[in-house]
Enzyme design. Structure first.
Site, PDB file in Angstrom:
ATOM      1  N   GLN A   1       0.838  -1.194   0.000  1.00 25.27           N
ATOM      2  CA  GLN A   1       0.000   0.000   0.000  1.00 25.27           C
ATOM      3  C   GLN A   1       0.875   1.247   0.000  1.00 25.27           C
ATOM      4  OE1 GLN A   1      -3.209  -0.528  -0.308  1.00 25.27           O
ATOM      5  NE2 GLN A   1      -3.384   1.656  -0.732  1.00 25.27           N
TER       6      GLN A   1
ATOM      7  N   GLU B   1     -10.141   1.188   3.363  1.00 20.57           N
ATOM      8  CA  GLU B   1     -10.360   0.764   1.979  1.00 20.57           C
ATOM      9  C   GLU B   1     -10.072  -0.733   1.848  1.00 20.57           C
ATOM     10  OE1 GLU B   1      -7.479   2.507  -0.541  1.00 20.57           O
ATOM     11  OE2 GLU B   1      -8.567   2.071  -2.408  1.00 20.57           O
ATOM     12  N   HIS B   2      -8.882  -1.140   2.300  1.00 22.51           N
ATOM     13  CA  HIS B   2      -8.487  -2.554   2.277  1.00 22.51           C
ATOM     14  C   HIS B   2      -8.307  -3.041   3.708  1.00 22.51           C
ATOM     15  CE1 HIS B   2      -6.550  -0.613  -1.312  1.00 22.51           C
ATOM     16  NE2 HIS B   2      -7.138  -1.619  -1.942  1.00 22.51           N
TER      17      HIS B   2
ATOM     18  N   ASP C   1      -5.785  -6.658  -6.111  1.00 21.19           N
ATOM     19  CA  ASP C   1      -5.500  -5.577  -7.066  1.00 21.19           C
ATOM     20  C   ASP C   1      -5.560  -6.066  -8.504  1.00 21.19           C
ATOM     21  OD1 ASP C   1      -5.157  -3.528  -5.284  1.00 21.19           O
ATOM     22  OD2 ASP C   1      -3.019  -3.921  -4.988  1.00 21.19           O
TER      23      ASP C   1
ATOM     24  N   GLU D   1     -51.003  18.897   1.988  1.00 21.15           N
ATOM     25  CA  GLU D   1     -49.773  19.553   1.537  1.00 21.15           C
ATOM     26  C   GLU D   1     -50.074  20.741   0.629  1.00 21.15           C
ATOM     27  OE1 GLU D   1     -47.091  16.610  -0.100  1.00 21.15           O
ATOM     28  OE2 GLU D   1     -46.674  15.735   1.869  1.00 21.15           O
TER      29      GLU D   1
ATOM     30  N   HIS E   1     -52.713  17.902  -7.497  1.00 28.69           N
ATOM     31  CA  HIS E   1     -52.436  16.507  -7.151  1.00 28.69           C
ATOM     32  C   HIS E   1     -53.738  15.821  -6.712  1.00 28.69           C
ATOM     33  CE1 HIS E   1     -48.260  17.854  -7.015  1.00 28.69           C
ATOM     34  NE2 HIS E   1     -47.831  16.633  -6.775  1.00 28.69           N
TER      35      HIS E   1
END
Lengths: 435, 435
Positions: free
Chosen positions: B259, B327-328, B361, B415, B420
């Site tokens: 890394q 991440e890993h 990878d 509302e 509507h």
């Protein structure tokens, strides 16, 4: 006047491209103001949030009043009339049932090389939902954001809803309660987004922020993106109705106006193969605009952004619709299933004349937070996966490493990443020793 | 010196929080320059791209040379040595097999009210993949971005890869060919992102842009977000290794260095319950750093960003790891399955000592484009769904509308969205007439 286009006319392509490219909304540039607010909340926490709430919402609070107490919520919810409560409960039940079907499955398998592979879904731990205050304070949007989060398994769900001059919307609080929201804060604007993203003394930070808001909220969400996850930045909303001669022009007109009444920058588009129907819809829209409560907003939307597009057939209608990639697509045609099969890009499809878009805003079940402004080309409406993330899993056996390790080493060397190669080689050497 | 922390020490919480908050990367502010480049490409199209390529890549092209011809690609690919070709083919096959399992299913059902509901997945029509040139031009990243797009069903997949001074990487072109990429352009920087987002005379626009890049590329992706979809903005990369006394310190050291060798801002963290192992890993890292080709980069990463965290037990290790949301994540422990079950937040988990991260990878199968800088709390690695979107489907029957329409009307009125409500009411009235 709305735009009238004919897909058979030679000038159509030019005019349609211009129509698609027209800007419906001027976003004020509030980025500097928002940057200042975020920095202030990061530096001073609750003190900044209290001061900004006094300034923008004309509401004097102490830090321990930022959050609604359970007793306050109870008292407000009691004000909701029974009919509205029952309707909201039906909506919540249906939205939950739809979204529960979206829960994804984990996977794990062993492949030919002997490698165990898979993935695992897990929920975001804490999410924050921005709810606008004032005119656009929609309890239905609380359900649509909060229920998918809770279905996903979010442990801590906070909402922020500004209460300008202290006015809270009881239905919004009921919607939060029905959705299982854990914390409700009476704050808004960029300061609410900043508090959710970075936390204050009384408001713990969250990992993801969703929900609609004005230009300040949108700019704040863009700025905190990366520190936390965000949903899409909502643009002006639109509906496209494809109708044939079986459609009822009154219904189509009302469906289009139910989009237009949201906002002057909303857009309603009719695509039809029937010129007679087109005329009838336009007349019906004009008639409705004489009496509609929100006729000023709806009228401006229709005049400035509305469109009627005549097409030779429904295949062309589907192509025109895909160019728009509408947020809402209504198929008021004799065979909506066939037509739906021709559509590639739309946020939500409402099939057949018995399915007005407004059903989907409230009680249909699918989410009403949908990709706007042509973004249905590449994004989806809000859903359970927005509150989950996937972890991939790999487990090599010695045999699997022997099978695929040398290729990894070769590629690592080709990319000049020596340690990558060595990390594989060390294990392969060990395997060779072991024989 | 890397940071040494002990989870049992009273000062741990303070020091660990400071460690998590430390900034590993200074992003230069290139936003104004990028805004200018995007505006230029929008205004002048190919002419701007050609000029900017001459300026930044020292490469004089005509507009019709922006795209690699098939013959050029063929000629370059022939230069790839057989061993590398075979390794890349194995990687492509395995990555494709893994990602094909991610294809989501459509759904359709009829609920108790008689409403037909469901959703449908479809691919983004056109996607663009940014591939860095020069040192960080990784063919493996082409596979990892392009294969999920093609598995998703993207019809038109374009890549842009700058060729400074005309130098093209044959392996990158082979990876593109193996992945089914349709168009390859020898351009880079913000101008490539702008061309993909807005199109030029010779480069048709795409709907989604993915792929890593420098600060200019990242700023350009942020700017075109909304016009097109983008993947995450990648930050500095990290690995966290949880190891117990069964781990081989040499292997752990190499995994951490694989890394660290990427980038000075990369981060390698060891979390262990065994102080002896910790010492041995640190010594092994130091020994490797004497001879590693990329020792300057890896050494700077280790000294400035590396960490060793001693924990009383593996349960605590899992909690520490979740705070990092790496991440890993490598689990070099006797029982990696059990430990994996305790982890909530990680981009990818590599289980057991036979699974070095470098396998992932290249040839493991899962994607290596993963959420960095703590964003695994709310986001996933690149996957097939990133190139697809979901359209929700609703179809009401008269019976379904009768059952749920009144609730929609009630909520619409609450509302203050009259149209509507009227759009539902008009249909309910018709049903009442029909009896």
């Amino acid at each position: 006047m709305p735009v009238f286009l004919n897909a058979a006319a030679p000038e159509f392509e030019t005019e349609f491209t211009a129509f698609l490219g027209a800007k419906r909304e001027d976003s004020p540039d509030v980025d500097d103001i928002v940057a200042g607010i975020i920095a202030d909340v990061r530096a001073r926490g609750d003190d900044a949030v209290v001061e900004l709430t006094a300034k923008f919402d004309r509401l004097e609070l102490t830090a321990d009043q930022l959050r609604f107490s359970e007793a306050e919520v109870d008292a407000l919810i009691e004000q909701v009339p029974a009919e509205e409560r029952v309707a909201l409960e039906l909506a919540a039940t249906r939205i939950r049932a739809y979204h529960e079907r979206q829960l994804p499955e984990d996977a794990q398998w062993t492949d030919e090389a002997g490698a165990e592979l898979g993935w695992r879904w897990s929920a975001v731990s804490a999410a924050g939902l921005y709810v606008p205050g004032g005119l656009a304070s929609y309890p239905s949007s609380v359900l649509m954001n909060a229920i998918p989060a809770k279905v996903a398994g979010v442990e801590r769900l906070a909402i922020t809803v500004p209460t300008p001059d202290g006015h809270a919307n009881p239905l919004v609080l009921l919607a939060a309660r029905l959705s299982g929201v854990d914390e409700i804060y009476r704050i808004g604007g960029a300061q609410a987004v900043a508090a959710l993203a970075y936390g204050t003394e009384t408001i713990p930070p969250v990992d993801k922020i969703t929900g609609p808001g004005n230009a300040f909220v949108a700019a704040a969400k863009r700025r905190v993106f990366g520190k936390v996850g965000i949903d899409m930045i909502a643009g002006p909303s639109e509906i496209l109705v494809i109708a044939d001669n079986t459609a009822d022009p009154e219904w189509v007109a009302l469906d289009m106006l139910s989009q237009a009444e949201h906002d002057e920058s909303a857009q309603a588009i009719l695509v039809t193969d029937d010129a007679t129907l087109a005329d009838a819809v336009v007349k019906a829209v004009e008639t409705q605009l004489e009496t509609l409560e929100r006729r000023e907003i709806a009228g401006a939307s229709w005049r400035d952004n509305g469109a009627v597009i005549l097409v030779p057939n429904l295949e062309t209608a589907a192509k025109v619709s895909d160019r728009v990639a509408p947020e809402h697509l209504e198929l008021c045609v004799a065979d909506p299933d066939r037509l739906a099969g021709l559509i590639k890009h739309a946020g939500a499809i409402f099939m057949g004349s018995w399915t007005p878009e407004a059903i989907g805003d409230y009680v249909g079940g699918p989410n009403h937070v949908l990709p706007t402004a042509r973004s249905a080309r590449f994004s989806s409406g809000l859903n359970v996966l927005d509150f989950m993330k996937k972890t991939t899993l790999s487990k090599m056996t010695p045999g699997a490493l022997r099978a695929i390790g040398p290729a990894a080493e070769t590629l690592a060397i080709s990319e000049s990443l020596e340690a990558h190669g060595l990390s594989v080689r060390a294990r392969l050497n060990k395997l060779n020793e072991l024989g």
